[in-house]
Design a protein around this motif. Structure first.
Motif, PDB file in Angstrom:
ATOM      1  N   LEU A 127       0.812  -1.217   0.000  1.00  0.00           N
ATOM      2  CA  LEU A 127       0.000   0.000   0.000  1.00  0.00           C
ATOM      3  C   LEU A 127       0.847   1.268   0.000  1.00  0.00           C
ATOM      4  N   ARG A 128       2.155   1.118  -0.111  1.00  0.00           N
ATOM      5  CA  ARG A 128       3.027   2.283  -0.159  1.00  0.00           C
ATOM      6  C   ARG A 128       2.796   3.046  -1.474  1.00  0.00           C
ATOM      7  N   ASP A 129       3.171   4.302  -1.480  1.00  0.00           N
ATOM      8  CA  ASP A 129       3.057   5.138  -2.681  1.00  0.00           C
ATOM      9  C   ASP A 129       1.630   5.193  -3.195  1.00  0.00           C
ATOM     10  N   PHE A 130       0.690   5.331  -2.287  1.00  0.00           N
ATOM     11  CA  PHE A 130      -0.722   5.415  -2.649  1.00  0.00           C
ATOM     12  C   PHE A 130      -1.131   6.873  -2.844  1.00  0.00           C
ATOM     13  N   CYS A 131      -2.319   7.047  -3.377  1.00  0.00           N
ATOM     14  CA  CYS A 131      -2.959   8.363  -3.414  1.00  0.00           C
ATOM     15  C   CYS A 131      -4.451   8.141  -3.231  1.00  0.00           C
ATOM     16  N   ILE A 182     -13.741   3.498 -15.216  1.00  0.00           N
ATOM     17  CA  ILE A 182     -12.341   3.188 -15.538  1.00  0.00           C
ATOM     18  C   ILE A 182     -11.889   2.012 -14.676  1.00  0.00           C
ATOM     19  N   VAL A 183     -11.120   1.110 -15.275  1.00  0.00           N
ATOM     20  CA  VAL A 183     -10.487   0.017 -14.532  1.00  0.00           C
ATOM     21  C   VAL A 183      -8.972   0.145 -14.704  1.00  0.00           C
ATOM     22  N   ILE A 184      -8.246   0.123 -13.593  1.00  0.00           N
ATOM     23  CA  ILE A 184      -6.783   0.198 -13.635  1.00  0.00           C
ATOM     24  C   ILE A 184      -6.198  -1.035 -12.958  1.00  0.00           C
ATOM     25  N   ARG A 185      -5.259  -1.687 -13.616  1.00  0.00           N
ATOM     26  CA  ARG A 185      -4.516  -2.789 -12.998  1.00  0.00           C
ATOM     27  C   ARG A 185      -3.215  -2.217 -12.443  1.00  0.00           C
ATOM     28  N   HIS A 186      -3.007  -2.445 -11.154  1.00  0.00           N
ATOM     29  CA  HIS A 186      -1.865  -1.844 -10.471  1.00  0.00           C
ATOM     30  C   HIS A 186      -0.713  -2.829 -10.289  1.00  0.00           C
ATOM     31  N   ASN A 187       0.464  -2.264 -10.105  1.00  0.00           N
ATOM     32  CA  ASN A 187       1.660  -3.085  -9.934  1.00  0.00           C
ATOM     33  C   ASN A 187       1.604  -3.939  -8.678  1.00  0.00           C
ATOM     34  N   ASN A 188       0.828  -3.519  -7.673  1.00  0.00           N
ATOM     35  CA  ASN A 188       0.783  -4.269  -6.412  1.00  0.00           C
ATOM     36  C   ASN A 188      -0.189  -5.452  -6.452  1.00  0.00           C
ATOM     37  N   GLY A 189      -0.823  -5.688  -7.600  1.00  0.00           N
ATOM     38  CA  GLY A 189      -1.716  -6.831  -7.741  1.00  0.00           C
ATOM     39  C   GLY A 189      -3.180  -6.483  -7.715  1.00  0.00           C
ATOM     40  N   LEU A 190      -3.534  -5.307  -7.199  1.00  0.00           N
ATOM     41  CA  LEU A 190      -4.926  -4.899  -7.159  1.00  0.00           C
ATOM     42  C   LEU A 190      -5.393  -4.370  -8.507  1.00  0.00           C
ATOM     43  N   GLU A 191      -6.701  -4.388  -8.709  1.00  0.00           N
ATOM     44  CA  GLU A 191      -7.335  -3.601  -9.748  1.00  0.00           C
ATOM     45  C   GLU A 191      -8.343  -2.691  -9.062  1.00  0.00           C
ATOM     46  N   ASN A 246     -13.547  -5.437   0.139  1.00  0.00           N
ATOM     47  CA  ASN A 246     -14.000  -4.211   0.780  1.00  0.00           C
ATOM     48  C   ASN A 246     -12.875  -3.172   0.772  1.00  0.00           C
ATOM     49  N   PRO A 247     -13.037  -2.046   0.076  1.00  0.00           N
ATOM     50  CA  PRO A 247     -11.969  -1.038   0.080  1.00  0.00           C
ATOM     51  C   PRO A 247     -11.624  -0.537   1.477  1.00  0.00           C
ATOM     52  N   ALA A 248     -12.585  -0.645   2.421  1.00  0.00           N
ATOM     53  CA  ALA A 248     -12.358  -0.150   3.774  1.00  0.00           C
ATOM     54  C   ALA A 248     -11.306  -0.951   4.524  1.00  0.00           C
ATOM     55  N   VAL A 249     -10.952  -2.151   4.060  1.00  0.00           N
ATOM     56  CA  VAL A 249      -9.888  -2.902   4.739  1.00  0.00           C
ATOM     57  C   VAL A 249      -8.525  -2.301   4.413  1.00  0.00           C
ATOM     58  N   MET A 250      -8.474  -1.479   3.365  1.00  0.00           N
ATOM     59  CA  MET A 250      -7.211  -0.856   2.965  1.00  0.00           C
ATOM     60  C   MET A 250      -7.250   0.662   3.030  1.00  0.00           C
ATOM     61  N   PHE A 251      -8.392   1.265   2.656  1.00  0.00           N
ATOM     62  CA  PHE A 251      -8.498   2.721   2.540  1.00  0.00           C
ATOM     63  C   PHE A 251      -9.330   3.308   3.680  1.00  0.00           C
ATOM     64  N   ASP A 252      -8.847   4.400   4.221  1.00  0.00           N
ATOM     65  CA  ASP A 252      -9.566   5.145   5.254  1.00  0.00           C
ATOM     66  C   ASP A 252      -9.874   6.533   4.699  1.00  0.00           C
ATOM     67  N   PHE A 253     -11.039   6.667   4.077  1.00  0.00           N
ATOM     68  CA  PHE A 253     -11.379   7.934   3.431  1.00  0.00           C
ATOM     69  C   PHE A 253     -11.553   9.056   4.443  1.00  0.00           C
ATOM     70  N   LYS A 254     -12.065   8.741   5.598  1.00  0.00           N
ATOM     71  CA  LYS A 254     -12.299   9.776   6.592  1.00  0.00           C
ATOM     72  C   LYS A 254     -11.008  10.436   7.044  1.00  0.00           C
ATOM     73  N   ASN A 255      -9.936   9.667   7.104  1.00  0.00           N
ATOM     74  CA  ASN A 255      -8.639  10.205   7.496  1.00  0.00           C
ATOM     75  C   ASN A 255      -7.697  10.391   6.317  1.00  0.00           C
ATOM     76  N   THR A 294       1.291  -2.172   4.304  1.00  0.00           N
ATOM     77  CA  THR A 294       0.807  -3.358   3.589  1.00  0.00           C
ATOM     78  C   THR A 294      -0.512  -3.817   4.209  1.00  0.00           C
ATOM     79  N   TRP A 295      -1.228  -4.617   3.442  1.00  0.00           N
ATOM     80  CA  TRP A 295      -2.391  -5.320   3.965  1.00  0.00           C
ATOM     81  C   TRP A 295      -2.385  -6.711   3.359  1.00  0.00           C
ATOM     82  N   THR A 296      -2.622  -7.722   4.207  1.00  0.00           N
ATOM     83  CA  THR A 296      -2.567  -9.105   3.749  1.00  0.00           C
ATOM     84  C   THR A 296      -3.958  -9.727   3.717  1.00  0.00           C
TER      85      THR A 296
END
Length: 314
Positions: free
Chosen positions: A85-89, A146-155, A204-213, A220-222
């Motif tokens: 999850l490094r280098d996220f935006c 839009i669908v993006i395939r990312h280097n970290n394995g996620l889409e 669930n995006p909430a296991v990785m992303f915290d929009f409120k903060n 990382t997240w496993t």
């Protein structure tokens, strides 16, 4: 010099020129012998480079092909997989989650809905490559998405857009503007539908992303099959629509309705504060009162409004 001696000299000169390259190679070989220890070091360094490359782009191991046809086609999901999850935006600066991942209105909601306005900038969550840019049509599905395939394995999937800023097969970096927020497709109001998928399976995006903060949960997240459902439920409790959001700007935002019946009964709408706007001006614009705005948003009449803040009114 006699003709015989001249011929002999010429033959010797030609012979020496012919031999010189081989002699030179022998000399270089003698000067630079192969060091077996260095071969071991080089092998270890090469292995580290390969490991780093896989860490940066494990998508190559997860997906067998590349296509611009299917938005999500489920394949074999690993029992465990660590997502970098490094280098996220954050895809949007909006902090307001309006709908959770999971069961909703008798069907499964595969992502999070984030309140954005038509024309708001939507950005790539991670670096990667744009796989799909498509419009499902009016009142259907994602609308423009839009669908993006990312280097970290996620889409990641970005839905209900008003405009695209990228094209298929385009490389993007985390934070690059990719689209504008909208209200296309099956949508009852302008918002961003945001999905995170692994091997085509919605997580669930909430296991990785915290929009409120405006942050991610860690470096990382496993994903683990055995614990995912429990983690997803906990993530929704912590980072979903439940409870009252105490924003980083000091304002309290009561959560929006989570069902159609609640939405119709409360008739809540949203106003994005512009530079120089006051509570009285906003109240006049929406035919309400300052007291009503303050009560609904749990703020004081003396609050200093900031551009970009979201206020509720009805």
């Amino acid at each position: 010099m006699s003709l015989k001696r001249l011929k002999k000299f010429a033959v010797m000169a030609i012979a020496s020129l012919a031999v010189l390259p081989a002699a030179g190679q022998d000399l270089l070989a003698n000067q630079a012998p192969i060091d077996r220890k260095m071969k071991v070091v080089d092998s270890l360094m090469l292995q580290q480079l390969i490991t780093n490359e896989v860490w940066e782009s494990p998508a190559a191991e997860l997906y067998e092909d590349w296509d611009n046809i299917y938005a999500h086609k489920a394949t074999s999901l690993p029992d465990s997989f660590t997502v970098n999850l490094r280098d996220f935006c954050m895809p949007t600066t909006s902090r307001l989650v309006t709908s959770n991942f999971g069961a909703r209105w008798g069907r499964q909601h595969k992502g999070l809905d984030i309140k954005v306005y038509i024309g708001d900038t939507i950005r790539a969550a991670f670096s990667g490559k744009v796989r799909i840019v498509r419009n499902e049509g009016a009142r259907k599905g994602y609308g423009k998405y839009i669908v993006i395939r990312h280097n970290n394995g996620l889409e990641t999937i970005y839905g209900h857009l008003s405009a695209w800023l990228v094209s298929e097969n385009q490389e993007v970096r985390a934070g690059d503007p990719i689209a504008l927020g909208g209200n296309t497709g099956r949508s009852t109001g302008s918002h961003l539908h945001f999905e995170t998928r692994l091997c085509g399976v919605a997580l669930n995006p909430a296991v990785m992303f915290d929009f409120k903060n405006q942050d991610v949960v860690g470096d990382t997240w496993t994903f683990n099959r055995s614990t995912y459902n429990r983690e997803s439920a906990e993530a929704t409790r912590l980072r979903g629509t439940g409870g009252v959001y105490r924003g980083g700007d000091g304002l309290n935002y009561a959560e929006v309705p989570t069902s159609r019946s609640q939405a119709s009964s409360s008739n809540v709408r949203y106003h994005k504060v512009k530079s120089g706007e006051t509570l009285s001006a906003i109240a006049r614009k929406h035919h309400t009162t300052v007291s009503a705005l303050c009560n609904l948003n749990r703020i004081k009449k003396t609050v200093t409004l900031r551009p970009g803040q979201i206020l509720k009114y009805n």
